[in-house]
Design a protein around this motif. Structure first.
Motif, PDB file in Angstrom:
ATOM      1  N   LYS A  13       7.368  31.187   2.935  1.00  0.00           N
ATOM      2  CA  LYS A  13       6.165  30.858   3.702  1.00  0.00           C
ATOM      3  C   LYS A  13       5.064  31.860   3.394  1.00  0.00           C
ATOM      4  CE  LYS A  13       8.613  28.218   7.045  1.00  0.00           C
ATOM      5  NZ  LYS A  13       8.302  27.158   7.899  1.00  0.00           N
ATOM      6  N   ASP A  14       4.499  32.522   4.411  1.00  0.00           N
ATOM      7  CA  ASP A  14       3.393  33.455   4.203  1.00  0.00           C
ATOM      8  C   ASP A  14       3.836  34.902   4.297  1.00  0.00           C
ATOM      9  OD1 ASP A  14       1.547  31.382   3.878  1.00  0.00           O
ATOM     10  OD2 ASP A  14       1.307  31.183   6.043  1.00  0.00           O
ATOM     11  N   LYS A  40       8.226  33.714  -5.308  1.00  0.00           N
ATOM     12  CA  LYS A  40       8.234  32.588  -4.391  1.00  0.00           C
ATOM     13  C   LYS A  40       9.054  31.466  -5.027  1.00  0.00           C
ATOM     14  CE  LYS A  40       4.087  32.724  -1.718  1.00  0.00           C
ATOM     15  NZ  LYS A  40       2.884  32.019  -1.332  1.00  0.00           N
TER      16      LYS A  40
END
Length: 94
Positions: A13-14, A40
């Motif tokens: 995600k972030d 990622k």
């Protein structure tokens, strides 16, 4: 003497990762090696697994389990259980 450091990180995600692996040798003839990987999950990897019948969540969980599946010889059982619990939590949707 010999030394090796291995460091892997996966951004979900972030999230962010800040790692400072360090290895230092002061003796002549010391052999040192270092390996680090941070990244990622690539969208095309998820889509590849989805094209083979997995849902997006199943595809993501499969990639995470493969990345985090750590079996280290001699690792204390309590630490292995913590690692397995973190993997299970990630698979269940964080």
């Amino acid at each position: 003497t010999r030394g090796h450091i291995e460091c892997k990180g996966l951004i979900l995600k972030d999230g962010i990762i800040h790692a400072i692996p360090e290895i230092e040798g002061t003796l002549t003839g010391t052999e040192l090696s270092h390996e680090a990987a941070v990244g990622k999950i690539a969208r095309h990897e998820i889509e590849y697994l989805m094209a083979r019948g997995l849902s997006e969540e199943e595809a993501t969980a499969t990639i995470i389990r493969g990345f985090l599946d750590v079996k280290i010889s001699g690792l204390p059982e309590v630490l292995q259980k913590q690692i397995d619990a973190a993997i299970d939590k990630a698979e269940s949707g964080f």
